[in-house]
Design a protein around this motif. Structure first.
Motif, PDB file in Angstrom:
ATOM      1  N   ASP A 129     108.488  -1.097  29.491  1.00 49.13           N
ATOM      2  CA  ASP A 129     106.876  -0.769  29.778  1.00 49.13           C
ATOM      3  C   ASP A 129     106.608   0.713  29.935  1.00 49.13           C
ATOM      4  OD1 ASP A 129     105.863  -3.883  30.383  1.00 49.13           O
ATOM      5  OD2 ASP A 129     107.768  -3.510  31.682  1.00 49.13           O
ATOM      6  N   VAL A 130     107.597   1.220  30.105  1.00 51.05           N
ATOM      7  CA  VAL A 130     107.564   3.030  30.557  1.00 51.05           C
ATOM      8  C   VAL A 130     108.681   3.347  29.797  1.00 51.05           C
ATOM      9  CG1 VAL A 130     106.799   4.773  31.935  1.00 51.05           C
ATOM     10  CG2 VAL A 130     105.966   2.588  32.372  1.00 51.05           C
ATOM     11  N   VAL A 131     108.473   4.757  29.336  1.00 53.33           N
ATOM     12  CA  VAL A 131     109.482   5.324  28.536  1.00 53.33           C
ATOM     13  C   VAL A 131     109.597   6.750  28.751  1.00 53.33           C
ATOM     14  CG1 VAL A 131     108.486   5.610  26.414  1.00 53.33           C
ATOM     15  CG2 VAL A 131     111.120   5.504  26.581  1.00 53.33           C
ATOM     16  N   TRP A 132     110.684   7.320  29.457  1.00 48.24           N
ATOM     17  CA  TRP A 132     110.689   8.952  29.548  1.00 48.24           C
ATOM     18  C   TRP A 132     111.080   9.354  27.957  1.00 48.24           C
ATOM     19  CZ3 TRP A 132     109.151  12.452  33.211  1.00 48.24           C
ATOM     20  CH2 TRP A 132     109.532  13.762  33.162  1.00 48.24           C
ATOM     21  N   LEU A 133     110.334   9.979  27.362  1.00 44.93           N
ATOM     22  CA  LEU A 133     110.699  10.592  25.931  1.00 44.93           C
ATOM     23  C   LEU A 133     110.181  11.769  25.804  1.00 44.93           C
ATOM     24  CD1 LEU A 133     112.181   9.360  23.438  1.00 44.93           C
ATOM     25  CD2 LEU A 133     109.671   8.920  22.401  1.00 44.93           C
ATOM     26  N   PRO A 134     111.051  12.734  25.609  1.00 40.87           N
ATOM     27  CA  PRO A 134     110.680  14.424  25.337  1.00 40.87           C
ATOM     28  C   PRO A 134     110.276  14.260  23.887  1.00 40.87           C
ATOM     29  CG  PRO A 134     112.992  14.013  26.186  1.00 40.87           C
ATOM     30  CD  PRO A 134     112.603  12.767  25.820  1.00 40.87           C
ATOM     31  N   ILE A 135     109.306  15.389  23.785  1.00 42.68           N
ATOM     32  CA  ILE A 135     108.913  15.666  22.544  1.00 42.68           C
ATOM     33  C   ILE A 135     108.713  17.252  22.495  1.00 42.68           C
ATOM     34  CG2 ILE A 135     106.572  15.716  21.413  1.00 42.68           C
ATOM     35  CD1 ILE A 135     106.037  13.155  22.374  1.00 42.68           C
ATOM     36  N   GLY A 136     108.947  17.736  21.322  1.00 43.11           N
ATOM     37  CA  GLY A 136     108.854  19.150  21.074  1.00 43.11           C
ATOM     38  C   GLY A 136     108.572  19.323  19.263  1.00 43.11           C
ATOM     39  N   VAL A 137     107.442  19.873  19.273  1.00 41.42           N
ATOM     40  CA  VAL A 137     107.103  19.799  17.681  1.00 41.42           C
ATOM     41  C   VAL A 137     106.202  21.071  17.468  1.00 41.42           C
ATOM     42  CG1 VAL A 137     107.212  17.419  16.956  1.00 41.42           C
ATOM     43  CG2 VAL A 137     104.889  18.501  17.720  1.00 41.42           C
ATOM     44  N   THR A 138     106.355  21.630  16.143  1.00 44.04           N
ATOM     45  CA  THR A 138     105.592  22.909  15.996  1.00 44.04           C
ATOM     46  C   THR A 138     104.261  22.638  15.280  1.00 44.04           C
ATOM     47  OG1 THR A 138     106.762  23.039  14.233  1.00 44.04           O
ATOM     48  CG2 THR A 138     107.687  24.215  15.882  1.00 44.04           C
ATOM     49  N   LEU A 139     103.912  21.358  14.900  1.00 40.61           N
ATOM     50  CA  LEU A 139     102.797  21.038  14.453  1.00 40.61           C
ATOM     51  C   LEU A 139     102.069  19.693  14.881  1.00 40.61           C
ATOM     52  CD1 LEU A 139     103.509  21.743  10.648  1.00 40.61           C
ATOM     53  CD2 LEU A 139     102.507  23.368  12.078  1.00 40.61           C
ATOM     54  N   PRO A 140     100.778  19.609  15.408  1.00 36.88           N
ATOM     55  CA  PRO A 140     100.203  18.559  15.868  1.00 36.88           C
ATOM     56  C   PRO A 140     100.212  17.379  15.052  1.00 36.88           C
ATOM     57  CG  PRO A 140      98.320  20.085  15.545  1.00 36.88           C
ATOM     58  CD  PRO A 140     100.017  20.729  15.238  1.00 36.88           C
ATOM     59  N   SER A 141     100.348  17.685  13.587  1.00 37.33           N
ATOM     60  CA  SER A 141     100.288  16.706  12.590  1.00 37.33           C
ATOM     61  C   SER A 141     101.599  15.937  12.459  1.00 37.33           C
ATOM     62  CB  SER A 141     100.129  17.501  11.068  1.00 37.33           C
ATOM     63  OG  SER A 141     100.930  18.320  10.817  1.00 37.33           O
ATOM     64  N   GLN A 142     102.653  16.518  13.102  1.00 39.96           N
ATOM     65  CA  GLN A 142     104.064  15.872  12.921  1.00 39.96           C
ATOM     66  C   GLN A 142     104.026  14.496  13.974  1.00 39.96           C
ATOM     67  OE1 GLN A 142     106.374  19.218  14.149  1.00 39.96           O
ATOM     68  NE2 GLN A 142     106.621  19.963  11.982  1.00 39.96           N
ATOM     69  N   LEU A 143     102.960  14.423  14.831  1.00 40.26           N
ATOM     70  CA  LEU A 143     102.923  13.485  15.896  1.00 40.26           C
ATOM     71  C   LEU A 143     102.054  12.122  15.441  1.00 40.26           C
ATOM     72  CD1 LEU A 143     103.226  15.461  19.278  1.00 40.26           C
ATOM     73  CD2 LEU A 143     105.164  13.984  18.305  1.00 40.26           C
ATOM     74  N   VAL A 144     101.268  12.489  14.575  1.00 37.82           N
ATOM     75  CA  VAL A 144     100.053  11.380  14.362  1.00 37.82           C
ATOM     76  C   VAL A 144     100.734   9.995  14.013  1.00 37.82           C
ATOM     77  CG1 VAL A 144      98.210  10.754  12.606  1.00 37.82           C
ATOM     78  CG2 VAL A 144      98.821  13.211  13.427  1.00 37.82           C
ATOM     79  N   GLY A 145     101.687   9.917  13.370  1.00 32.06           N
ATOM     80  CA  GLY A 145     102.256   8.587  12.988  1.00 32.06           C
ATOM     81  C   GLY A 145     102.967   7.883  14.341  1.00 32.06           C
ATOM     82  N   PHE A 146     103.120   8.820  14.990  1.00 33.55           N
ATOM     83  CA  PHE A 146     103.891   8.022  16.435  1.00 33.55           C
ATOM     84  C   PHE A 146     102.795   7.761  17.245  1.00 33.55           C
ATOM     85  CE2 PHE A 146     106.900  10.924  14.555  1.00 33.55           C
ATOM     86  CZ  PHE A 146     108.010   9.871  14.256  1.00 33.55           C
TER      87      PHE A 146
END
Length: 528
Positions: A424-441
């Motif tokens: 129901d809730v997940v702790w998930l680190p993120i670190g990318v250098t382009l915002p476009s890299q996250l769109v599909g997620f």
């Protein structure tokens, strides 16, 4: 974008962008020529084919043997790499390659080689996990060997068509003809060649003395450049710290308790760098309580994010300012003023208003169903993440929520996110250098059919992204920044902290940019 395993990709990208940029180490003596530089990596890199290299540790290893068309400079601007110049349009970028670049097997690097790399990743049959993340969806490459150019194009304008290039490793030579050779070997134009691979123990690289085409024209002929690099697999940070102190290592990245010990020691070079964001997502599937935005906001209001940040980072973090790390193409704080503020009383009132009333046992219920949350997190991310999960559980229980903690290893985390959907809730680190890299997620088809593991459906985010991706420069950046804030305002995900790491060194200096080594920057020094 198809589903490539959200936990694997996001967790990997977290460290893919770790060590955002800078030079680690202090000179304790004169440069030492022809020696061996030894660096600790926390786990085995697995398959070394760049088209399949989604793990951060894999990309650390690959950065020694492979080049990219361009490189990030310290200010985030592009520096020449394999390409000496480039011409950008809204839907294409044409690179003119340097002359005289050779692969580690002695063959000449050609524009056709570069094009083959991009088209291989974009081929659906490859099933590359970096397609749509590091290589934009729909990108194709065309080479003109006579002109010495390669053109990367997308079906429609793409705002970061140039900025994607520093993360694309270029395979050449024999590796292009037989990619099975890349499972435990390298075939690139980089400054080092892999000469020994002992999985789960060490990876040894030999310098290429003819290398003269590094970032900005860097070579391997400078004083102090190591003749060999050994990447030693050291899963235990305490062991890595001890080896560093004793001289068994020249460098290591430290997250946990040994960080303070190393920071206090003289003779240890130290640099604190960003290692991605710590945050949590709410599952918004049809049968989940967090599908209701009022519930998400209430649950967020129940958390003191400042206190959570200190716990998650063991007091070494920085305030989160967005999802994209340096060298970010769009500067700005997308977090401040856009996340529901801590107010336990308001959280309780909001849950009451949403129909979740406290029962005799203190647990809230609605229509006969108790308010329960299964909190998922990775046990391999350190004591801070475990403590953060426990803090979240305690705060939500105080608000009348029945919380179950579910700590799992990384591979099980990916399975739970994408296949079983048992969270129901997940702790998930993120670190990318382009915002476009996250769109599909963060949008599109939900797991297990797509990469949208949290079943997000933020119409404002999607609208802003659709506009932003078509616009380069400042206009596009304004839209990208607004799109992140739209996620936070809806409490789709909640940024808690920008975590940091200590890059500790002994008798060596080196540079890191966007989580990758700059191998030509490594300098060994005599013990002082």
């Amino acid at each position: 974008m198809r589903n490539t395993g959200a936990a694997a990709v996001l967790g990997a990208l977290c460290l893919f962008a770790a060590a955002c940029g800078g030079t680690a180490g202090t000179r304790s003596g004169e440069t030492a020529d022809g020696g061996t530089f030894t660096f600790a990596i926390s786990s085995d890199p697995g398959v070394l084919d760049p088209a399949m290299g989604v793990l951060s540790v894999t990309n650390t290893v690959l950065s020694f043997a492979y080049d990219t068309l361009v490189h990030y400079g310290p200010d985030g601007k592009m520096l020449p790499g394999l390409a000496e110049k480039w011409d950008v349009t809204p839907d294409a970028v044409t690179f003119t390659l340097r002359k005289g670049v050779t692969c580690s097997d002695g063959s000449a690097l050609t524009p056709a080689d570069v094009a083959a790399n991009v088209n291989h990743i974009a081929d659906p049959a490859t099933k590359s996990p970096v397609y749509g993340v590091l290589v934009p969806v729909g990108m194709k490459a065309e080479a003109d060997d006579a002109a010495g150019t390669v053109t990367l194009s997308t079906p429609k304008p793409f705002s970061f068509i140039l900025e994607s290039a520093p993360l694309m490793f270029v395979v050449c030579g024999k590796g292009l003809k037989d990619r099975s050779a890349l499972a435990h070997g390298t075939s690139g134009s980089g400054p080092y060649k892999l000469v020994e691979a002992v999985p789960s123990d060490h990876y040894t690289f030999q310098v290429r003395e003819d290398y003269v085409w590094g970032p900005g024209g860097a070579t391997t002929k400078e004083p102090g450049q190591p003749a060999k690099v050994v990447l030693k697999v050291v899963p235990n940070e305490q062991t890595a710290a001890n080896l560093l102190i004793s001289g068994g290592l020249n460098g290591a990245i430290v997250y946990g308790a040994d960080r303070a010990r190393l920071e206090a020691l003289p003779g240890i070079g130290k640099m604190v760098l960003s290692a991605g964001n710590g945050q949590f997502f709410y599952h918004q599937g049809d049968d989940r309580p967090a599908k209701d935005p009022a519930v998400r906001r209430a649950l967020t209001q129940a958390i003191d994010l400042k206190e959570l940040a200190g716990i998650a980072s063991s007091g070494t973090g920085r305030p989160a300012t967005g999802l994209v790390l340096e060298p970010r193409p769009c500067q700005g704080d997308t977090v401040t003023g856009h996340v529901p503020a801590f107010d336990a009383s308001a959280a309780s009132a909001a849950l009451d208003a949403a129909g979740w009333k406290a029962g005799p046992d203190g647990v809230r219920a609605k229509d006969g169903r108790k308010l329960t949350l299964r909190l998922l997190y990775a046990t391999t991310k350190g004591a801070g993440v475990q403590a953060a999960a426990e803090y979240l559980a305690a705060a939500w229980k105080k608000a009348g929520v029945d919380v179950t903690l579910n700590g799992v290893i990384d591979t099980k985390l990916s399975e739970s996110l994408n296949v079983t959907q048992d969270w129901d809730v997940v702790w998930l680190p993120i670190g990318v250098t382009l915002p476009s890299q996250l769109v599909g997620f963060l949008s599109g088809p939900a797991a297990p059919k797509g990469a949208n593991f949290a079943h997000l459906a933020n119409e404002r985010y999607e609208k802003l992204v659709a506009e932003a991706v078509l616009k380069p420069g400042e206009e596009g950046c304004r839209l990208w920044l607004e799109s992140e804030s739209a996620l936070f305002e809806a409490a789709d995900l909640v940024p808690a902290v920008e975590t940091t790491v200590l890059v500790a060194t002994k008798n060596a200096t080196f540079g890191l940019m966007a989580g990758l080594f700059s191998p030509t920057s490594i300098r060994l020094t005599e013990a002082g």
